[in-house]
Enzyme design. Structure first.
Site, PDB file in Angstrom:
ATOM      1  N   ARG A 170     -25.516  30.455  -1.277  1.00 15.84           N
ATOM      2  CA  ARG A 170     -24.169  31.034  -1.251  1.00 15.84           C
ATOM      3  C   ARG A 170     -23.758  31.499   0.149  1.00 15.84           C
ATOM      4  O   ARG A 170     -22.634  31.279   0.582  1.00 15.84           O
ATOM      5  CB  ARG A 170     -24.146  32.232  -2.208  1.00 15.84           C
ATOM      6  N   GLY A 178     -30.288  34.603  -2.203  1.00 15.95           N
ATOM      7  CA  GLY A 178     -29.744  35.760  -2.912  1.00 15.95           C
ATOM      8  C   GLY A 178     -28.786  36.640  -2.152  1.00 15.95           C
ATOM      9  O   GLY A 178     -28.119  37.489  -2.769  1.00 15.95           O
ATOM     10  N   GLU A 181     -34.325  30.804   1.373  1.00 16.14           N
ATOM     11  CA  GLU A 181     -33.577  29.711   0.718  1.00 16.14           C
ATOM     12  C   GLU A 181     -32.127  30.108   0.482  1.00 16.14           C
ATOM     13  O   GLU A 181     -31.692  30.237  -0.669  1.00 16.14           O
ATOM     14  CB  GLU A 181     -34.217  29.379  -0.636  1.00 16.14           C
ATOM     15  N   TYR A 205     -21.327  27.124  -5.703  1.00 11.11           N
ATOM     16  CA  TYR A 205     -21.382  27.166  -7.175  1.00 11.11           C
ATOM     17  C   TYR A 205     -20.019  26.916  -7.819  1.00 11.11           C
ATOM     18  O   TYR A 205     -19.667  27.552  -8.809  1.00 11.11           O
ATOM     19  CB  TYR A 205     -21.995  28.501  -7.656  1.00 11.11           C
ATOM     20  N   CYS A 240      -7.693  22.999 -22.388  1.00  9.15           N
ATOM     21  CA  CYS A 240      -7.280  23.513 -23.691  1.00  9.15           C
ATOM     22  C   CYS A 240      -8.259  24.577 -24.138  1.00  9.15           C
ATOM     23  O   CYS A 240      -9.060  24.376 -25.053  1.00  9.15           O
ATOM     24  CB  CYS A 240      -7.241  22.386 -24.703  1.00  9.15           C
ATOM     25  N   GLU A 241      -8.217  25.694 -23.468  1.00 10.57           N
ATOM     26  CA  GLU A 241      -9.180  26.766 -23.689  1.00 10.57           C
ATOM     27  C   GLU A 241      -8.552  28.010 -23.081  1.00 10.57           C
ATOM     28  O   GLU A 241      -8.252  28.018 -21.885  1.00 10.57           O
ATOM     29  CB  GLU A 241     -10.460  26.373 -22.930  1.00 10.57           C
TER      30      GLU A 241
HETATM   31  C1  LIG Z   1     -35.004  29.296  -6.422  1.00  7.22           C
HETATM   32  C2  LIG Z   1     -33.696  29.591  -5.770  1.00  7.22           C
HETATM   33  N1  LIG Z   1     -33.647  29.658  -4.430  1.00  7.22           N
HETATM   34  C3  LIG Z   1     -32.489  29.900  -3.787  1.00  7.22           C
HETATM   35  C4  LIG Z   1     -31.321  30.092  -4.485  1.00  7.22           C
HETATM   36  C5  LIG Z   1     -30.055  30.357  -3.712  1.00  7.22           C
HETATM   37  O1  LIG Z   1     -29.539  31.606  -3.969  1.00  7.22           O
HETATM   38  P1  LIG Z   1     -28.225  32.072  -3.219  1.00  7.22           P
HETATM   39  O2  LIG Z   1     -27.208  31.025  -3.384  1.00  7.22           O
HETATM   40  O3  LIG Z   1     -27.872  33.342  -3.905  1.00  7.22           O
HETATM   41  O4  LIG Z   1     -28.598  32.299  -1.792  1.00  7.22           O
HETATM   42  C6  LIG Z   1     -31.325  30.029  -5.881  1.00  7.22           C
HETATM   43  C7  LIG Z   1     -30.090  30.251  -6.621  1.00  7.22           C
HETATM   44  O5  LIG Z   1     -30.025  30.569  -7.753  1.00  7.22           O
HETATM   45  C8  LIG Z   1     -32.547  29.765  -6.544  1.00  7.22           C
HETATM   46  O6  LIG Z   1     -32.605  29.674  -7.865  1.00  7.22           O
END
Ligand SMILES: Cc1ncc(COP(=O)(O)O)c(C=O)c1O
Length: 442
Positions: free
Chosen positions: A292, A247, A289, A389, A360-361
């Site tokens: 991004r 996050g 985790e 992403y 085409c959008e």
């Molecule tokens: C369960 C879970 N963990 C980790 C992430 C990674 O989040 P970020 O890319 O914001 O660090 C996500 C992304 O949506 C997620 O759904």
């Protein structure tokens, strides 16, 4: 230029990525092209691993949904990160790369029986349980395989961070996980504890993505630790792990001021340590985790302008050879990336341009109203910070081929994924026999 730590400029005003001239990269690999900067990815991994050392026991899983290829798996393995996967496809990619299954954690709010069988059959280290149905299904599969599945329970802590609503996940009204409020998380714990084929090793939460404030993480960590302590003390669960998800936001524009990895991890660690003390439990293994913040600023997408259209008094459009098919973020969330004329960086950026995609959008735009030189067909446009992403969310709308992705470092560059070919685009098609015979009116 706030992103100048990502690129350099040669004497002719041409962008260099890891020392590679963008015109030569396009010459060799074609356009559009996603360039992933190896040194930056590695540095981001190291920032997490180094910082998290300040806490007694930790684990970092790279959130593979941000960007995944077999080469990326290998890079994560080399840097010592685990892997978070959320589908059979992500899991199979990791396994194909030889990623150790024990270091993989499997997510998903709608995992199928086949996916759960694959996860357990291949020996993934953790399955993060998201719903009651999954508890029974997983339990049955584990029993059938004669194994015990190590699981975490995904909890929705009731925290709503300030970010786009599509990437908020920790609020009560969420499709993910068990809410703390109302007792559904308690119920899930009870159900797992009474399922002998499942071993409850920890709790998990992920409150959202592209978050700049430390506050929601601190609130979530405390709420999770309060629950963790209760589960341990009152329900007798042998828990030892807390996964706080990903996050951390990144700097896409000059107005973005996300915390550093150090500040983010310090905040998480101190929140968890304080709460461990306050609720009278040993600090759990703290897992993170990031997605991004590992790859987002390590990616640059290069496009070639195909056409321009000036509507007097209204807008200038420059249409490029990619768009929402390789990067749906603007169309989906209105997310802005910095845009540069990568082969004309020393020229004055004195016109307003909107960069349109090729589909085409009308919604297929990459950005509206950015200052660039007087663009013409053949110019190279660079969309900055596109490592996360974008490719992983790419589509084949209009049967547009997905671009190639290269991994670039000083003195070397190679494909992580080749460009799709017409054959790739046709590979799933099947001609029903009765149509094969119909050739239409003579
Ligand atoms: C369960 C879970 N963990 C980790 C992430 C990674 O989040 P970020 O890319 O914001 O660090 C996500 C992304 O949506 C997620 O759904």
């Amino acid at each position: 230029m706030h992103l100048d730590d990502v690129y350099e400029v040669d004497t002719k005003g041409v962008m260099l990525l890891a020392g590679h001239d963008v015109r030569e990269l396009i010459g060799e690999y074609g356009s559009p092209l996603i360039v992933m900067l190896e040194e930056r990815i590695r540095a981001n991994c190291r920032a997490y691993l180094k910082q998290i050392e300040c806490y007694p026991r930790t684990r970092v899983y790279y959130a593979s949904k941000a960007f995944l290829t077999t080469g990326m798996c290998r890079l994560m393995q080399a840097e010592g990160l685990g892997l978070d996967v959320a589908s059979a496809g992500e899991l199979q990619t990791a396994l194909a790369a030889g990623f150790p299954a024990a270091d993989i954690l499997m997510h998903g709010n709608a995992k199928t029986t086949t996916e759960l069988e694959l996860a357990l059959g291949s020996g993934v280290g953790r399955v993060v349980i998201d719903n009651l149905e999954e508890i029974d299904r997983l339990s049955e599969i584990a029993a059938g395989l004669g194994t015990r599945a190590r699981v975490m329970i995904r909890v929705t802590p009731g925290v709503k961070p300030s970010t786009h609503r599509y990437v908020q996940t920790g609020q009560r009204d969420s499709k993910f996980g068990f809410n703390l409020d109302g007792g559904s998380a308690d119920k899930a714990v009870g159900r797992v504890l009474s399922s002998p084929p499942l071993e409850l090793v920890g709790l998990h939460c992920h409150i959202g993505s592209q978050i700049f404030s430390g506050k929601p993480f601190a609130i979530a960590a405390r709420a999770m630790m309060e629950f963790y302590a209760r589960v341990k003390k009152e329900m007798g669960a042998p828990l030892d792990e807390l996964d706080m998800g990903g996050g951390l936001g990144i700097r896409y524009s000059p107005d973005d001021f996300p915390p550093s990895v150090k500040e983010h991890i310090d905040n998480l660690c101190s929140s968890v340590l304080d709460a461990s003390r306050d609720f009278g439990v040993d600090p759990p293994v703290l897992c993170d985790e990031p997605g991004r913040s590992i790859v987002g600023r390590a990616g640059v997408t290069l496009y070639v302008v195909q056409s321009t259209k000036r509507i007097l008094g209204i807008r200038n459009y420059a249409s490029v050879d990619g768009g929402m098919t390789d990067n749906p973020r603007y169309a989906l969330y209105g997310a802005r990336h910095q845009v540069l004329a990568a082969d004309r960086l020393s020229e004055p950026a004195d016109e307003l341009w909107s960069i349109s995609g090729r589909c085409c959008e009308s919604g297929d735009m990459l950005v509206h109203d950015v200052r660039l030189p007087d663009l013409r067909a053949g110019n190279i446009i660079a969309l900055m910070c596109t490592g996360a992403y974008t490719y992983s969310m790419a589509s084949n709308y209009n049967r547009v081929a997905r671009p190639a992705v290269v991994l670039a470092a000083p003195g070397r560059c190679a494909l992580l994924a080749r460009r799709e070919t017409p054959d790739d685009l046709l590979r799933l098609d099947n001609m029903p026999g009765w149509l094969d015979d119909e050739k239409g009116p003579a």
